[in-house]
Design a protein around this motif. Structure first.
Motif, mmCIF file in Angstrom:
data_model
loop_
_atom_site.group_PDB
_atom_site.id
_atom_site.type_symbol
_atom_site.label_atom_id
_atom_site.label_comp_id
_atom_site.label_asym_id
_atom_site.label_seq_id
_atom_site.Cartn_x
_atom_site.Cartn_y
_atom_site.Cartn_z
ATOM 1 N N ASN A 1 0.817 -1.213 0.000
ATOM 2 C CA ASN A 1 0.000 0.000 0.000
ATOM 3 C C ASN A 1 0.848 1.259 0.000
ATOM 4 O O ASN A 1 0.508 2.249 -0.644
ATOM 5 N N ASP B 1 -0.456 0.548 -5.953
ATOM 6 C CA ASP B 1 -1.654 0.381 -6.783
ATOM 7 C C ASP B 1 -1.526 0.988 -8.167
ATOM 8 O O ASP B 1 -2.342 0.704 -9.043
ATOM 9 N N ASN C 1 -0.573 -10.032 -2.172
ATOM 10 C CA ASN C 1 -0.828 -8.823 -1.398
ATOM 11 C C ASN C 1 -0.126 -8.913 -0.053
ATOM 12 O O ASN C 1 -0.551 -9.668 0.829
ATOM 13 N N PRO D 1 -5.546 -4.197 0.336
ATOM 14 C CA PRO D 1 -6.195 -2.914 0.062
ATOM 15 C C PRO D 1 -7.521 -2.832 0.815
ATOM 16 O O PRO D 1 -8.188 -3.843 1.019
ATOM 17 N N SER E 1 -9.941 -1.806 -5.514
ATOM 18 C CA SER E 1 -8.480 -1.970 -5.584
ATOM 19 C C SER E 1 -8.109 -3.444 -5.627
ATOM 20 O O SER E 1 -7.200 -3.846 -6.354
#
Length: 400
Positions: free
Chosen positions: A252, A302, A318, A322, A327
């Motif tokens: 992020n 992103d 990930n 998110p 997203s």
């Protein structure tokens, strides 16, 4: 009667023959609907899932409409990121090459050499692809002839119509004649973006949209529970066990990308990073190495999730989950493209599991909890005990 090939849709045999060279023989759903509308000159708002062929859905009919004798810009394609602009530009060049139709394209983006771009414009390109700010600047300096533009495409239109980009986009559109065609498309487009698009479009607008995007089929979604400080260790286990051909690792916070790349390289993985504040050449080099297989891990924020189309991505991982379902959709959509299989693995803390439940509900998908055991993703045998144990560890860690 369903149109089963591109000629049935009004596309030339030269273009269809070219598509066959790259094993594209049957139009996708979005192509079947968008191609005839664009050929008729209708303003279109289109939405379709990632990997569904949206770029060719507008490029094919626009190629058909170009007047090759007119050595002026006839099409402007706007994108929210330099990476997407470069990707679309490459698709234009590919289509020109395989169809042997001499359509010229120029990539015009900010932070790139103005001198080189001016040289490209001297070649009188039929299509200009790039960012609204730089294109507007060149129109105002009379380096791009706007009055000959027949069609403007807003690729990832929801981003281009947000508060950061909308004014520059509208300014570009206002430089063209009123009878020009406007095409807006995205994997996800909300009602407010549709309304903003209609405000700058003709009254006769064809909407090819759904209430929300859809998750591509063929993608497996799993999550692994871990304490925050253990996430990198879990990542290493995943990479060692799954051995992804190509994987995008999402964070992020873009400030952490360089650190993550350094850690991966230190442990012997072939990795590079892409994020908004990196120099344009650095981002391009990282993407090109990833495409060519010189590295198999791309660490991204992103910015890398929107419109990035690279063949052979087997995994999306990930590290940071998110908070917004859209997203997650765009990240997941980097794999499982064009009917291929893909895997999305999210490494989450017990606190972050609430977003996993949210994604399952919004996208109507199954997200299985797994763990890495002896180099394999395996089912959790005692899920409740595992969650409680993880929660206790996190609470104990937070008290320190």
């Amino acid at each position: 009667m369903e149109k089963k090939n591109f000629v049935d849709l009004g596309i030339s045999t030269a273009l269809q023959t070219g598509l066959q060279k790259i094993n594209i023989t049957t139009p996708t759903a979005i192509q079947r609907e968008m191609i005839p509308a664009i050929l008729k000159g209708i303003d279109v708002i289109g939405q379709s899932e990632t990997g569904s062929g949206k770029t060719f859905a507008y490029l094919l009919p626009l190629f058909q409409k170009i007047d090759l004798e007119l050595k002026k810009t006839q099409i402007i394609i706007l994108t929210p990121t330099h990476e997407l602009a470069a990707q679309v530009h490459k698709q234009v060049e590919l289509l020109s090459d395989i169809s042997e139709i001499p359509v010229k394209s120029a990539l015009i983006i900010g932070s790139a050499s103005m001198t080189r771009q001016l040289e490209k414009l001297k070649q009188k390109p039929h299509i200009v692809v790039g960012s609204a700010g730089r294109i507007l600047d060149l129109i105002q300096h009379k380096k791009i002839t706007a009055h000959t533009v027949k069609t403007i495409v807003l690729d990832e239109g929801d981003r281009l119509l947000d508060h950061l980009n909308r004014e520059a986009v509208k300014a570009v559109i206002k430089t063209t004649l009123k009878d020009r065609q406007l095409v807006v498309l995205s994997a996800t487009i909300q009602q407010d973006a549709i309304q903003k698009a209609k405000e700058i479009m003709k009254t006769n607008v064809l909407e090819i949209t759904k209430k929300q995007g859809t998750m591509p089929s063929g993608i497996s979604h799993v999550y692994i529970l871990a304490e925050k400080r253990q996430k990198f260790i879990v990542l290493r286990k995943i990479l060692a066990g799954e051995k992804p051909t190509k994987a995008i690792i999402f964070l992020n916070n873009m400030e952490n990308i360089a650190v993550m790349v350094d850690k991966l390289c230190y442990h012997g993985f072939k990795a590079d990073g892409i994020y908004g504040k990196a120099y344009k050449t650095e981002r391009q080099n990282a993407l090109e190495k990833f495409r060519q297989g010189q590295i198999n891990l791309l660490v991204s924020s992103d910015i890398g999730a929107r419109g990035l189309d690279i063949e052979g991505i087997t995994h999306v991982i990930n590290i940071d989950i998110p908070e917004e379902p859209i997203s997650y959709l765009h990240r997941a959509g980097r794999t499982g493209r064009q009917g291929q299989k893909g895997t999305v693995i999210s490494i989450v803390t017990p606190y972050e599991v609430k977003w996993i439940h949210k994604y399952q509900k919004v996208w109507q998908i199954s997200m299985e909890q797994k763990e890495m055991s002896f180099g394999n993703l395996t089912n959790i045998t005692s899920k409740k005990n595992f969650v409680k144990k993880s929660e206790k560890k996190v609470k104990k860690f937070n008290k320190k």
